[in-house]
Design an enzyme around this catalytic site. Structure first.
Site, PDB file in Angstrom:
ATOM      1  N   MET A 206      -3.588 -17.446 -35.064  1.00  0.00           N
ATOM      2  CA  MET A 206      -2.445 -16.555 -35.334  1.00  0.00           C
ATOM      3  C   MET A 206      -2.529 -16.054 -36.779  1.00  0.00           C
ATOM      4  O   MET A 206      -2.873 -16.835 -37.676  1.00  0.00           O
ATOM      5  CB  MET A 206      -1.140 -17.330 -35.175  1.00  0.00           C
TER       6      MET A 206
ATOM      7  N   MET B 133      -4.436 -14.306 -31.399  1.00  0.00           N
ATOM      8  CA  MET B 133      -3.167 -13.594 -31.524  1.00  0.00           C
ATOM      9  C   MET B 133      -3.160 -12.931 -32.893  1.00  0.00           C
ATOM     10  O   MET B 133      -2.415 -13.320 -33.800  1.00  0.00           O
ATOM     11  CB  MET B 133      -2.005 -14.588 -31.372  1.00  0.00           C
TER      12      MET B 133
ATOM     13  N   GLY C 209       4.337 -23.038 -29.926  1.00  0.00           N
ATOM     14  CA  GLY C 209       4.266 -23.979 -28.822  1.00  0.00           C
ATOM     15  C   GLY C 209       5.676 -24.411 -28.429  1.00  0.00           C
ATOM     16  O   GLY C 209       6.649 -24.126 -29.138  1.00  0.00           O
ATOM     17  N   GLY C 210       5.787 -25.056 -27.304  1.00  0.00           N
ATOM     18  CA  GLY C 210       7.055 -25.680 -26.910  1.00  0.00           C
ATOM     19  C   GLY C 210       8.137 -24.736 -26.433  1.00  0.00           C
ATOM     20  O   GLY C 210       9.309 -25.101 -26.407  1.00  0.00           O
TER      21      GLY C 210
ATOM     22  N   GLY D  32       4.614 -22.806 -21.845  1.00  0.00           N
ATOM     23  CA  GLY D  32       5.613 -23.505 -21.035  1.00  0.00           C
ATOM     24  C   GLY D  32       5.060 -24.154 -19.777  1.00  0.00           C
ATOM     25  O   GLY D  32       5.813 -24.432 -18.847  1.00  0.00           O
TER      26      GLY D  32
ATOM     27  N   GLY E  69       0.286 -27.316 -24.207  1.00  0.00           N
ATOM     28  CA  GLY E  69       0.382 -27.907 -25.539  1.00  0.00           C
ATOM     29  C   GLY E  69       1.375 -29.034 -25.530  1.00  0.00           C
ATOM     30  O   GLY E  69       1.039 -30.223 -25.437  1.00  0.00           O
TER      31      GLY E  69
HETATM   32  C1  DX5 Z   1       1.699 -19.739 -27.643  1.00  0.00           C
HETATM   33  C2  DX5 Z   1       0.272 -20.234 -27.627  1.00  0.00           C
HETATM   34  C3  DX5 Z   1       0.087 -21.353 -26.698  1.00  0.00           C
HETATM   35  C4  DX5 Z   1       0.855 -22.605 -27.036  1.00  0.00           C
HETATM   36  C5  DX5 Z   1       1.295 -23.189 -25.730  1.00  0.00           C
HETATM   37  O1  DX5 Z   1       1.820 -18.625 -28.426  1.00  0.00           O
HETATM   38  O2  DX5 Z   1      -0.614 -19.178 -27.225  1.00  0.00           O
HETATM   39  O3  DX5 Z   1      -1.280 -21.644 -26.441  1.00  0.00           O
HETATM   40  O4  DX5 Z   1       0.118 -23.557 -27.753  1.00  0.00           O
HETATM   41  O5  DX5 Z   1       2.143 -24.239 -25.984  1.00  0.00           O
HETATM   42  P1  DX5 Z   1       3.109 -24.889 -24.887  1.00  0.00           P
HETATM   43  O6  DX5 Z   1       2.229 -25.394 -23.789  1.00  0.00           O
HETATM   44  O7  DX5 Z   1       3.784 -25.979 -25.654  1.00  0.00           O
HETATM   45  O8  DX5 Z   1       4.031 -23.795 -24.412  1.00  0.00           O
HETATM   46 ZN    ZN Z   2      -2.697 -19.744 -26.481  1.00  0.00          ZN
END
Ligand code: DX5
Ligand code: ZN
Length: 221
Positions: A37, A68, A144-145, A177, A197
């Site tokens: 990112m 990203m 994440g999360g 998610g 994640g």
């Molecule tokens: C979100 C990332 C995901 C993230 C997923 O922008 O691209 O790869 O780590 O995390 P969870 O599984 O916690 O949604």
């Molecule tokens: Zn990702």
């Protein structure tokens, strides 16, 4: 086939990153998902080539890099050198998808395109034949999360149809998610690769969770 599980390094403990990745590898992860990112395409910053290199050294599995970032082409060479097996770029960030996908392939790497929740599948219709992977974002990228966006399931179904119609064997990956509550529906809709994640790294037993998630997806022929 059985579902592929790709733990997302973003949710690992950065104090023990290499050990966390090796733990996922030993626990049966199919791919290791690395989220890059840039603070521009998404608000947050994460990491770059050094962490890809660390993942490469800590695992023998496919290193699945999700960019990203704006102008992702600035990083292709370094990331492939660092050990990426798949580079996935965002349709929203790249005006010249055809050119950039070809460049990734020239470097000997698999090439994917990610679509944000609001981006229609038509963004990849003309270039399906160039894709090794389609990534359906089931959250708005950046963190994440987050909570799984329910309407992603219908998009996965339509993406499966698009790939099948084109005779493509590209991977169909879902990211965001994914948990015990959401994975089976995405699998049934036609996804085959699942980024997770929070669900894995917050589990009491992360290694066992990889198997639990995969087990919720019945084998299909
Ligand atoms: C979100 C990332 C995901 C993230 C997923 O922008 O691209 O790869 O780590 O995390 P969870 O599984 O916690 O949604
Ligand atoms: Zn990702």
């Amino acid at each position: 086939m059985t579902a592929r599980i790709a733990p997302s390094v973003l949710s690992a403990d950065f104090r023990t990153l290499g050990a966390d990745i090796a733990m996922c590898d030993a626990g049966g992860a199919d791919w290791i998902h690395v989220d890059v990112m840039d603070g521009r395409f998404v608000p947050s910053l994460s990491f770059g080539a050094k962490v890809i290199e660390a993942a490469r050294r800590s695992s023998t599995k496919v290193i699945d890099v999700h960019l990203m970032v704006v102008e992702p082409e600035r990083y292709f060479d370094d990331f492939v050198k660092a050990g990426a097996d798949v580079l996935t770029i965002h349709a929203e960030a790249v005006p010249h998808l055809d050119r950039q996908l070809m460049r990734i392939k020239e470097l000997g790497c698999k090439a994917g395109v990610a679509l944000n929740p609001a981006t229609p599948l038509s963004a990849i219709e003309e270039i399906v034949h160039l894709l090794d992977l389609v990534l359906i974002m089931s959250v708005n990228p950046g963190y994440g999360g987050q909570k799984f966006i329910e309407y992603s399931v219908d998009k996965i179904e339509r993406a499966r149809f698009l790939l099948d119609q084109a005779g493509s064997d590209a991977a169909l990956e879902v990211d965001g998610g994914i948990s015990r509550d959401t994975i089976a529906r995405c699998w049934e809709a036609g996804a085959d690769t699942f980024v997770a994640g929070n669900a894995i790294f917050s589990a009491a037993n992360p290694q066992a969770e990889i198997g639990v998630l995969r087990g919720l997806c019945a084998a299909r022929v």
